[in-house]
Design an enzyme around this catalytic site. Structure first.
Site, PDB file in Angstrom:
ATOM      1  N   LYS A 109       7.539  -1.874  -5.990  1.00 19.65           N
ATOM      2  CA  LYS A 109       8.439  -1.005  -5.215  1.00 19.65           C
ATOM      3  C   LYS A 109       8.662   0.305  -5.954  1.00 19.65           C
ATOM      4  O   LYS A 109       8.326   0.417  -7.145  1.00 19.65           O
ATOM      5  CB  LYS A 109       9.754  -1.730  -4.957  1.00 19.65           C
ATOM      6  CG  LYS A 109      10.527  -2.093  -6.201  1.00 19.65           C
ATOM      7  CD  LYS A 109      11.650  -3.070  -5.881  1.00 19.65           C
ATOM      8  CE  LYS A 109      12.402  -3.440  -7.145  1.00 19.65           C
ATOM      9  NZ  LYS A 109      13.419  -4.487  -6.877  1.00 19.65           N
ATOM     10  N   TYR A 116      23.624  24.836 -22.632  1.00 16.29           N
ATOM     11  CA  TYR A 116      24.770  24.935 -21.721  1.00 16.29           C
ATOM     12  C   TYR A 116      25.990  24.243 -22.303  1.00 16.29           C
ATOM     13  O   TYR A 116      25.892  23.146 -22.860  1.00 16.29           O
ATOM     14  CB  TYR A 116      24.446  24.272 -20.384  1.00 16.29           C
ATOM     15  CG  TYR A 116      23.542  25.089 -19.508  1.00 16.29           C
ATOM     16  CD1 TYR A 116      23.931  26.350 -19.046  1.00 16.29           C
ATOM     17  CD2 TYR A 116      22.308  24.583 -19.109  1.00 16.29           C
ATOM     18  CE1 TYR A 116      23.100  27.090 -18.221  1.00 16.29           C
ATOM     19  CE2 TYR A 116      21.472  25.313 -18.283  1.00 16.29           C
ATOM     20  CZ  TYR A 116      21.873  26.573 -17.842  1.00 16.29           C
ATOM     21  OH  TYR A 116      21.051  27.295 -17.025  1.00 16.29           O
TER      22      TYR A 116
END
Ligand SMILES: *Cc1c(COP(=O)(O)O)cnc(C)c1O
Length: 374
Positions: free
Chosen positions: A43, A270
Site C-alpha cells: 500500500k 528560520y
C-alpha cells in the site's frame, strides 16, 4: 541539472527482506504444519518505494496486498498473476465488475459490502477474507455480528459470487504489547472457532515475533501480511531492522549546496532555532520538508555527510536543511549527504529523533524526489 536529492531504491534489498521473512517463518514450521504464505503489503505506493519496483522485488511473494483498486489493476496489467488483496475491500457496486475482471481478492468488513455483493453478478467468484474487529475498532465486524456476516459470505459463496472465504483481523499493539496481542488473538480464535477457511492476522510485528505465527492457526492455511519490514525498517521501537537481518530498501541522499563558517553567537535558519556556541563550519543540504523530510526534526537529528555521522542544526526549511560540519572539516559544496538508508542513519533512527515512525517518513517522500532503482 536537477537538484541533487534522490531516493535510491534497492530492488535486491526488497527481495532479500522478503526472503529473510520467509526463512524466519520456515524456522518455526514443525512437522505437519505448513509455512504461512506471505501477502507482501504494497500500500501507499509500496511505502514510498514505487509499485513497479515492489513488483520486481517481491516477484516471489505468494500474494500482494494493497488498498487501491487502480493499483491492483496496474499490478495485473504489469504481469502479476498471483493473488492480489484489497485490504479495505471495495467501496462501490461498480468496483465489483473490476474485481471480477482482474481476479482481485477483497477484505469484507461491513454489511454494506455484503449488500452490494448480494446485488451483483460475477463471472469469476471473488476470493474474500471476512474481517473481525478484535479490539482495534478500525475495520471489521463486531464479535456479535461476525457469525451472521460469515454466513452471508458463505451464501454468496454457494451462489458463486464469492470464491474462497477466509477469516482475518488486525493487531493494534503487536509492536510493543504481547499481552494485548494475545488477547486480540484469543478473541479472534473464540469468535471464528469452527468456521472454515484460511486465516490472516499477522502484520510485520507479529510475523517477526518468534513463534507467534506458528501458534496462530496450526491447523488452518495461514497468510501473514508483513509490510514495513519488507522495506528494511523495523516495526519495533527496541529492535532495529539490522538486528533482524533486514536491509534498507530506500536510501535518501542529496548533496551540500553551500558551506560557510559562522562565529559563536551566530544563528541558523528560520526562527533562529540554532545558535552556535563556538565558531563552526556548517553546510546546507538540498533537502527540505517539501521533499518529505520532517519539518519538526530537532537539532541533533543524525545525518551522514561524506561518510561521517553528524547532525541537523536549525529548523528544516521547505527545500533545504543545515548540518554541523564540525566532524567533517573537509566537506565542500557537492559532498554527498545521506539523510537515511545504506551507509546513513536508519530511517528508524531519524524517525525516533523526530518523534515519529519510519513508516511515516518512507511514505512521505514527496513525488518531486526522483526515485532511482539500484
Ligand atoms: C498496513 C497493513 C499491514 C502491514 O502492516 P506493517 O506494520 O507495515 O507490517 C497488514 N495488514 C493490514 C490490514 C494493514 O493495513
Amino acid at each position: 541539472m536537477p537538484r541533487p536529492i534522490l531516493a535510491a531504491i534497492s530492488v535486491a534489498a526488497l527481495s532479500h527482506n522478503l526472503n529473510t521473512v520467509g526463512q524466519l517463518l520456515e524456522q518455526d514450521v514443525s512437522i505437519g504444519i505448513q509455512r504461512p504464505s506471505i501477502w507482501a503489503v504494497i500500500k501507499a505506493d509500496a511505502y514510498g518505494h514505487g509499485i513497479d519496483r515492489a513488483l520486481s522485488g517481491f516477484a516471489l511473494a505468494d500474494g500482494l496486498a494493497m488498498l487501491d483498486l487502480n493499483e491492483a489493476v496496474h499490478c495485473r496489467e504489469a504481469g502479476w498473476s498471483g493473488p492480489l488483496l484489497l485490504l479495505e475491500g471495495f467501496f462501490e457496486p461498480e468496483d465489483i465488475r473490476v474485481l471480477d475482471q482482474y481476479r482481485i481478492s477483497i477484505v469484507i468488513h461491513t454489511n454494506e459490502q455484503l449488500d452490494m455483493l448480494e446485488n451483483s453478478q460475477v463471472v469469476h467468484a471473488v476470493d474474500a477474507c471476512i474481517k473481525l474487529n478484535t479490539g482495534m475498532n478500525r475495520l471489521g465486524f463486531q464479535q456479535t455480528e461476525y457469525s451472521t456476516a460469515f454466513a452471508r459470505a458463505q451464501d454468496l459463496q454457494n451462489d458463486g459470487v464469492l470464491g474462497l472465504v477466509g477469516k482475518m483481523t488486525h493487531f493494534a499493539c503487536a509492536d510493543d504489547d504481547p499481552l494485548a496481542t494475545e488477547a486480540q488473538l484469543e478473541v479472534f480464535n473464540r469468535v471464528t472457532d469452527g468456521l472454515p477457511g484460511r486465516v490472516s492476522v499477522c502484520n510485520s510485528a507479529a510475523t517477526l515475533t518468534p513463534g507467534f505465527a506458528a501458534q496462530v492457526a496450526p491447523h488452518a492455511e495461514q497468510w501473514v501480511r508483513p509490510g514495513i519490514c519488507l522495506y528494511g525498517a523495523s516495526p519495533f521501537a527496541d529492535r532495529s531492522a539490522a538486528q533482524m537481518g533486514l536491509r534498507p530498501a530506500m536510501t535518501l541522499r542529496s548533496e551540500l549546496i553551500s558551506v560557510r563558517t559562522i562565529a559563536a553567537g551566530e544563528q541558523v535558519g528560520y526562527g533562529y532555532r540554532y545558535t552556535a556556541t563556538r565558531a563552526m563550519k556548517i553546510g546546507v543540504v538540498a533537502c527540505g520538508y517539501a521533499d518529505g523530510y520532517p519539518r519538526h526534526a530537532p537539532n541533533g537529528t543524525p545525518i551522514v555527510v561524506d561518510g561521517v555521522r553528524t547532525q541537523l542544526i536549525g529548523r528544516v526549511s521547505m527545500d533545504m536543511l543545515a548540518v554541523d560540519l564540525t566532524p567533517v572539516p573537509a566537506a565542500h559544496v557537492g559532498s554527498p549527504v545521506i539523510l537515511w538508508g545504506i551507509d546513513g542513519p536508519s530511517v528508524d533512527e531519524v524517525a525516533q529523533a523526530c518523534g515519529t515512525i519510519g513508516y511515516e517518513l518512507l511514505c512521505a517522500v514527496a513525488p518531486r524526489v526522483p526515485r532511482l532503482s539500484s
